[in-house]
Design a protein around this motif. Structure first.
Motif, mmCIF file in Angstrom:
data_model
loop_
_atom_site.group_PDB
_atom_site.id
_atom_site.type_symbol
_atom_site.label_atom_id
_atom_site.label_comp_id
_atom_site.label_asym_id
_atom_site.label_seq_id
_atom_site.Cartn_x
_atom_site.Cartn_y
_atom_site.Cartn_z
ATOM 1 N N LEU A 266 0.805 -1.226 0.000
ATOM 2 C CA LEU A 266 0.000 0.000 0.000
ATOM 3 C C LEU A 266 0.835 1.272 0.000
ATOM 4 C CD1 LEU A 266 -2.655 -1.091 2.653
ATOM 5 C CD2 LEU A 266 -2.913 -1.078 0.161
ATOM 6 N N ARG B 262 2.424 2.919 -2.301
ATOM 7 C CA ARG B 262 2.139 3.858 -3.387
ATOM 8 C C ARG B 262 0.903 4.694 -3.068
ATOM 9 N NH1 ARG B 262 4.397 -0.495 -6.003
ATOM 10 N NH2 ARG B 262 5.849 -0.060 -7.743
ATOM 11 N N GLN B 263 -0.112 4.062 -2.497
ATOM 12 C CA GLN B 263 -1.308 4.795 -2.105
ATOM 13 C C GLN B 263 -0.983 5.805 -1.014
ATOM 14 O OE1 GLN B 263 -4.428 4.696 -3.501
ATOM 15 N NE2 GLN B 263 -4.799 6.438 -2.155
ATOM 16 N N GLU B 264 -0.081 5.438 -0.110
ATOM 17 C CA GLU B 264 0.324 6.369 0.954
ATOM 18 C C GLU B 264 1.033 7.586 0.364
ATOM 19 O OE1 GLU B 264 -0.214 7.633 4.470
ATOM 20 O OE2 GLU B 264 -0.655 5.511 4.137
ATOM 21 N N LYS C 132 0.520 8.803 -2.599
ATOM 22 C CA LYS C 132 -0.535 9.598 -3.214
ATOM 23 C C LYS C 132 -1.309 10.385 -2.164
ATOM 24 C CE LYS C 132 -4.712 9.167 -6.053
ATOM 25 N NZ LYS C 132 -5.653 8.221 -6.708
ATOM 26 N N ASN C 133 -1.585 9.771 -1.011
ATOM 27 C CA ASN C 133 -2.323 10.450 0.057
ATOM 28 C C ASN C 133 -1.546 11.651 0.589
ATOM 29 O OD1 ASN C 133 -4.320 8.521 -0.156
ATOM 30 N ND2 ASN C 133 -3.635 7.323 1.591
#
Length: 465
Positions: free
Chosen positions: A147, A149-151, A153-154
């Motif tokens: 996860l 990459r999502q972090e 982005k966040n």
């Protein structure tokens, strides 16, 4: 704020659109406000069109056809629609083309994902490290995908919605690491992994399946074998450490598990755990900083702007004396709908516009603040409300529910009043039912049994109720 400020607290179903329509019609009819002097933001394009059309119909109904025809001069739209129109008008002052190529959220997300992967493609070792650390920390989805990459982005999304430069990311990383590590004990000098391996090997060696034939013990020691393999291959996860500190076989073999439990329970003292946390946090911020800068460079190269770019540019543009003078001479009314769901940067834009307007109306409901993932913050909205009230502007509360049945309104009142007691007064929470009741229960409890995580089965079961 020098403008005449009016704050409206409007709960769900309290007639907010009607109230806005009437207030805008009244101001237009009184000649205090002209259509060309109105800027109004709504949360959706549909809501903007509805507000404009309702006001136009009201003006026609009261014999003001000429003013109704002028409603096209009012700037009514979504926050980004309004930002875009103002940037077109003041394109010269902003140093940009009036013909903006605006990318929507979906296209922006695709471009950011492209930039992120491009910035990582030359450092495969970092990708491998991030994947390994993420797996050890248990930061994976249901399918086992990491996860981080999502972090990244966040972090970028939060920074942009708060107008924060990527140059500050190293400082935020350090603060995040230290604030989290502060909850952990001092790292031990013991070789905990080696101790755990020896304890597991001893337990497996001492386990007698003929003496202990229970299914629970068989499962426990089978899992221990898998854990031993993971240790030797250096892929034992921290959630697995936590699980080892709690799991045990059945009573007959429970003493064999005690050394394992005691060693595993010291996981928070493991130097590698704290090193993994530090590495993960520092790297997601480093990657986020590079990605944010690369994302901005790509958009500039392609001549694109996204919604946050529009907000950032307008926020800075509102400090331009020429822009301020023009808007101050024209802006008679600023109306902000659903203000509780504005991001910090949008709020900053509204504050600057409010200082240039003759009258300001903000409408919203803290209880309906649902867009935290976009950067909205109820605490920030509460602070704004407190500031406005301190200036003597008491909120108007729309206290009746025109949408829901009386039993349902009372049910929601009983839920929400105590839930918001630490932030809102009872008057700001409760609604009085204004429509008559009908037969049948207003609230029902449905228990859908024997339904697993299959979304389709859950939907079919719900539809059959």
């Amino acid at each position: 704020m020098s403008a005449e400020f009016h704050l409206i607290s409007a709960g769900a179903g309290s007639g907010k659109t009607y109230a806005l329509t009437q207030k805008l019609k009244t101001l237009l009819s009184s000649e205090k406000v002209m259509p060309a002097g109105v800027i109004a933001t709504t949360f959706t394009v549909r809501a903007a069109a509805e507000l404009q059309e309702r006001v136009r119909q009201e003006l026609i109904a009261t014999g003001q056809a000429e003013k109704a025809n002028e409603m096209g001069q009012a700037l009514i739209g979504t926050v980004n629609g309004v930002c875009g129109e103002l940037l077109k008008r003041f394109a010269f002052e902003a140093g940009m083309s009036p013909q903006q190529k605006v990318v929507d959220e979906e296209e922006g997300a695709r471009l950011f994902a492209q930039v992120l992967e491009s910035s990582l493609e030359t450092d495969l070792a970092l990708i491998q490290q991030m994947n390994a650390v993420s797996i050890r920390l248990g930061l994976t989805d249901d399918k086992g995908a990491t996860l981080w990459r999502q972090e990244v982005k966040n972090i970028v999304s939060a920074a942009r919605s708060n107008n924060i430069s990527a140059t500050l990311f190293p400082e935020f990383a350090a603060q995040s690491v230290e604030s989290l590590i502060a909850f952990f004990p001092k790292p031990t000098e013991r070789r905990l992994t080696d101790e755990l391996q020896k304890a597991i090997e001893k337990a497996l060696n001492d386990f007698d399946p003929e003496f202990d034939t229970t299914k629970g013990s068989a499962t426990y020691f089978k899992n221990l074998k898998g854990t031993l393999v993971a240790i030797k291959q250096r892929r034992l996860t921290w959630p697995a450490w936590i699980k080892l500190s709690k799991d045990s076989p059945t009573t007959k073999s429970s003493l064999l598990a005690e050394p394992i439990q005691m060693i595993a329970s010291d996981y928070s003292k493991h130097p590698q755990l704290q090193a993994d946390i530090r590495f993960y946090i520092e790297q997601v911020f480093i990657i986020a900083a590079k990605s944010q800068e690369a994302f901005q460079s790509l958009k500039t190269k392609l001549g694109l702007v996204d919604f946050v770019d529009q907000e950032q540019i307008l926020l800075n543009l509102l400090d331009n004396p020429v822009v301020q003078e023009s808007l101050q001479a024209e802006l008679q009314l600023l109306m902000v709908d659903e203000f509780q769901d504005t991001s910090p940067i949008q709020l900053a834009v509204f504050v600057k516009l409010s200082k240039l307007a003759d009258q300001v109306i903000w409408v919203g409901d803290i209880k309906q603040s649902i867009y935290g993932f976009r950067g909205s913050d109820p605490e920030l909205m509460l602070a704004v409300i407190e500031h406005i009230e301190a200036q003597g502007a008491k909120p108007e509360i729309l206290g009746k529910s025109w949408r829901s049945r009386p039993p349902l309104v009372k049910y929601i009142n009983n839920l929400f009043t105590p839930a918001f007691s630490n932030t809102l007064t009872e008057e700001q929470v409760k609604l009085d039912p204004a429509r008559p009741d009908v037969q049948g229960s207003a609230v029902e409890f449905w228990s859908i049994e024997k339904i697993n995580k299959n979304k389709r089965k859950r939907a079919l079961a719900l539809a059959s109720e």
